[in-house]
Scaffold this active site. Sequence first.
Site, PDB file in Angstrom:
ATOM      1  CG  ASP A 120      -0.351   0.091   2.538  1.00 45.35           C
ATOM      2  OD1 ASP A 120       0.885   0.315   2.633  1.00 45.35           O
ATOM      3  OD2 ASP A 120      -1.081  -0.017   3.535  1.00 45.35           O
TER       4      ASP A 120
ATOM      5  CB  CYS B 217       0.054  -3.167   4.478  1.00 44.60           C
ATOM      6  SG  CYS B 217      -0.439  -4.340   5.755  1.00 44.60           S
TER       7      CYS B 217
ATOM      8  CB  THR C 294       0.527  -4.486  10.854  1.00 51.27           C
ATOM      9  OG1 THR C 294      -0.597  -4.940  10.088  1.00 51.27           O
ATOM     10  CG2 THR C 294       0.169  -3.275  11.691  1.00 51.27           C
TER      11      THR C 294
ATOM     12  CG  HIS D  90       8.253 -26.615   9.028  1.00 51.23           C
ATOM     13  ND1 HIS D  90       8.260 -26.747  10.391  1.00 51.23           N
ATOM     14  CD2 HIS D  90       9.450 -27.113   8.608  1.00 51.23           C
ATOM     15  CE1 HIS D  90       9.395 -27.287  10.787  1.00 51.23           C
ATOM     16  NE2 HIS D  90      10.137 -27.515   9.720  1.00 51.23           N
TER      17      HIS D  90
ATOM     18  CG  HIS E  83       6.936 -30.103   7.120  1.00 51.97           C
ATOM     19  ND1 HIS E  83       6.540 -29.771   8.397  1.00 51.97           N
ATOM     20  CD2 HIS E  83       8.230 -30.477   7.212  1.00 51.97           C
ATOM     21  CE1 HIS E  83       7.554 -29.915   9.220  1.00 51.97           C
ATOM     22  NE2 HIS E  83       8.603 -30.349   8.530  1.00 51.97           N
TER      23      HIS E  83
END
Length: 146
Positions: A12, A69, A71, A102, A137
Amino acid sequence: MTDKIRVVLSSDHSALDLRAAIKAHITERGYEAVDIGPTTTESTHYPYHGQAAAERVASGDCQIGIIICGTGQGIMMAANKVKGIRCGVCHDTFSARMIRQHNDANMLSLGTRVIGEGLALDIVDAYLSAEFEGGRHATRVDMIEA
């Protein structure tokens, strides 16, 4: 046709500088950067950018995506709505390696307001250098995809 791994980059408006730094960093390391993010600091909506990058990965146009962005959380949530995308937010190198080894994550999300550029580049390196381990996995990744 190129042998370079194509990495789609988007963000963003909050992450223009970090996205540019990552683009330069991965290009130096031989990756092809496909930058589809905004070019101005005018406010924009992270869900649009997360989805657009995820669609590039899901379609096979790019093998990997890196999105940013404030966070890293919101843009990651938007990316994960696209079928076939496994994106995780990482703010440390251990997590970045593990989501590849994983979880076979095909996208990495970062928070520009959470980490600085130096750590972000280390995280990108950890993510890009790790490889999916398969085995037990793979069964879990199949469960996520189902």
